[in-house]
Design an enzyme around this catalytic site. Structure first.
Site, mmCIF file in Angstrom:
data_model
loop_
_atom_site.group_PDB
_atom_site.id
_atom_site.type_symbol
_atom_site.label_atom_id
_atom_site.label_comp_id
_atom_site.label_asym_id
_atom_site.label_seq_id
_atom_site.Cartn_x
_atom_site.Cartn_y
_atom_site.Cartn_z
ATOM 1 N N ASP A 191 -10.613 -8.864 7.989
ATOM 2 C CA ASP A 191 -12.030 -8.731 7.619
ATOM 3 C C ASP A 191 -12.714 -10.093 7.620
ATOM 4 O O ASP A 191 -13.863 -10.226 8.055
ATOM 5 C CB ASP A 191 -12.173 -8.100 6.232
ATOM 6 C CG ASP A 191 -12.270 -6.585 6.330
ATOM 7 O OD1 ASP A 191 -11.903 -6.043 7.388
ATOM 8 O OD2 ASP A 191 -12.691 -5.942 5.352
ATOM 9 N N TYR A 218 0.817 -1.215 0.000
ATOM 10 C CA TYR A 218 0.000 0.000 0.000
ATOM 11 C C TYR A 218 0.856 1.274 0.000
ATOM 12 O O TYR A 218 0.357 2.368 -0.256
ATOM 13 C CB TYR A 218 -0.940 0.034 1.209
ATOM 14 C CG TYR A 218 -2.012 -1.036 1.201
ATOM 15 C CD1 TYR A 218 -2.354 -1.714 0.045
ATOM 16 C CD2 TYR A 218 -2.700 -1.356 2.372
ATOM 17 C CE1 TYR A 218 -3.325 -2.693 0.043
ATOM 18 C CE2 TYR A 218 -3.688 -2.339 2.373
ATOM 19 C CZ TYR A 218 -3.989 -3.004 1.201
ATOM 20 O OH TYR A 218 -4.960 -3.967 1.207
ATOM 21 N N LYS A 236 3.391 -15.222 1.495
ATOM 22 C CA LYS A 236 3.335 -16.060 0.299
ATOM 23 C C LYS A 236 4.780 -16.348 -0.121
ATOM 24 O O LYS A 236 5.238 -15.891 -1.182
ATOM 25 C CB LYS A 236 2.556 -15.344 -0.819
ATOM 26 C CG LYS A 236 1.070 -15.291 -0.590
ATOM 27 C CD LYS A 236 0.374 -16.619 -0.835
ATOM 28 C CE LYS A 236 0.300 -16.939 -2.306
ATOM 29 N NZ LYS A 236 -0.241 -18.310 -2.542
ATOM 30 N N ASP A 292 -5.080 -7.127 5.947
ATOM 31 C CA ASP A 292 -6.322 -6.434 5.601
ATOM 32 C C ASP A 292 -7.411 -7.472 5.298
ATOM 33 O O ASP A 292 -8.526 -7.436 5.841
ATOM 34 C CB ASP A 292 -6.034 -5.569 4.360
ATOM 35 C CG ASP A 292 -7.101 -4.534 4.109
ATOM 36 O OD1 ASP A 292 -8.068 -4.474 4.871
ATOM 37 O OD2 ASP A 292 -6.961 -3.774 3.127
ATOM 38 N N ASP A 321 -2.952 -17.747 1.709
ATOM 39 C CA ASP A 321 -4.191 -18.290 1.122
ATOM 40 C C ASP A 321 -4.680 -19.495 1.922
ATOM 41 O O ASP A 321 -5.879 -19.673 2.139
ATOM 42 C CB ASP A 321 -4.013 -18.635 -0.366
ATOM 43 C CG ASP A 321 -2.793 -19.474 -0.651
ATOM 44 O OD1 ASP A 321 -1.875 -19.538 0.205
ATOM 45 O OD2 ASP A 321 -2.721 -20.090 -1.734
#
Ligand code: NAD
Length: 371
Positions: free
Chosen positions: A256, A144, A195, A252, A228
């Site tokens: 959520d 970001y 990852k 993030d 994942d």
């Protein structure tokens, strides 16, 4: 007995912000009255309310006051009234400024599924009942913020979007240390997500977290998981987790997802922690995960529990008042045990109460637990 003075800044903001912060204020005033604590409370405008009064989302005065406070507790910023302002003038800019200037690099989001509310989750009760996870998300680095970034023209009318994912040793170890320290006070387990199968920055993340663990946190259980897979495991068997550590992007998403395991937005608190200032004070901001909920503003039906639990986090992480934080958490559970519910979490055979009655009921339980 010498009273300890602690400065708390309340920033109600917009929409339901003032309604839920009013309940936090009631609890702090109750604590001032009944315990040997001495909170110095102040309240200021932020967001749209500040734009209306001062033409800016946060004034310098309020900004500096937040730097000097032991804890800042925020309601929410934003709403349709200010939606048409240009991006740099919107209410939410105040929040971004606070996060950036206070260097709040660690976002802590607990996902707790109260046993009394298992039916509010979309998952089966046996999967989520008693769930208690803490997600630690890096908040100031990664994709970001990385450079270069932008959208570039290419040949043949094509365009290229560019963002850069970078993390350094110190950025990774700083956030990992927060996760390990938290785990020591919980069930002693950290799951670090990246990852590393496809990203070099993920390989570095995994290595640096492991190096820190081997050096400083030998007794904490650490396992590494691909992000994942973590997303999938959160739905399959979320109770396997204690503390989940992730970078800005994966954190993030995962936070959520974990939030939804618990059922209601009105129950989720958060803390953002920064670096220590010159007095050794950790800069911090506490706020509910939800926004200003303009659709229910002014109706006295908002659920104040997320903001009250944010206060509990402030007591625990910024004000060194672990016992008082436990008292608040217990009072919330008792009120739910007693069958009181705000509209967002109402179910058959439970009693619907307003925002302010919910706050009073929590204070009532606090009083009972004290005697
Ligand atoms: P929201 O979280 O405000 O509301 C989403 C839904 O959840 C609404 O139906 C709302 O009524 C309900 N809800 C939220 N909190 C609740 C509570 N405590 N009790 C009962 N019901 C609750 O999200 P949104 O509608 O996408 O955003 C509204 C405004 O809030 C926007 O201007 C947005 O930019 C802002 N926002 C601010 C923050 C913040 O200040 N940190 C965070 C998110 C959104």
């Amino acid at each position: 007995m010498v009273k300890k003075t602690r400065k708390i800044l309340l920033l109600p903001g917009d929409g339901i912000g003032p309604e839920v912060i009013a309940e936090v204020k009631k609890i702090l005033e109750w604590m001032n009255k009944t315990k040997s604590l001495d909170f110095v409370l102040s309240q200021e405008l932020i967001g749209g309310a500040s734009i209306d009064a001062n033409k800016v989302p946060i004034t310098d005065e309020v900004f500096y006051k937040s730097l000097e406070s032991d804890a800042v507790i925020l309601g929410a910023c934003g709403g349709p009234k200010w939606d048409n302002l240009e991006f740099s003038k919107k209410p939410e800019r105040a929040l971004l400024k606070l996060r950036k200037e206070l260097k709040l690099f660690a976002n802590l989001r607990p996902a707790i599924c109260f046993k009394q509310l298992v039916d509010s989750s979309t998952l089966k009760p046996e999967i989520v009942s008693g769930l208690d996870i803490m997600i630690v998300r890096e908040l100031t680095g990664g994709i970001y913020f990385g450079e270069p970034r932008g959208i570039e023209p290419m040949e043949n009318n094509q365009r290229k979007g560019i963002n850069t994912h970078t993390y350094t040793t110190s950025e990774i170890q700083r956030i990992a240390r927060v996760a390990f320290d938290l785990a020591k006070k919980r069930r002693n387990k950290v799951t670090s997500c990246e990852k590393s199968n496809v990203m070099e920055a993920g390989v570095l993340w995994r290595e640096e977290v492991q190096i820190l663990k081997d050096k400083e946190f030998k007794k904490v259980d650490l396992n590494h998981m691909l992000a994942d897979n973590c997303a999938m495991q959160l739905l399959r068997n979320p109770k396997q987790f204690d503390v989940i550590l992730a970078d800005n992007l994966f954190g993030d998403m995962l936070s959520d997802e974990a939030a939804m395991l618990t059922g209601s937005l009105g129950l989720l608190p958060s803390a953002s922690l920064g670096i220590k200032d010159k007095n050794g004070r950790v800069r911090s901001l506490y706020e509910p995960v939800h926004g200003s909920a303009p659709d229910i503003e002014g109706k006295n039906i908002a659920n104040p529990i997320a903001t009250i639990l944010s206060l509990s986090m402030a007591l625990r992480y910024s004000l060194d008042l672990e016992q008082e934080a436990d008292l608040i958490d217990k009072a919330v559970e008792q009120v739910l045990d007693n069958g009181l519910r705000t509209k967002d979490i109402i179910s058959p055979n439970k009693k619907e109460v307003s925002t302010s009655v919910m706050g009073d009921a929590i204070i009532n339980e606090l009083s009972k637990n004290l005697h």
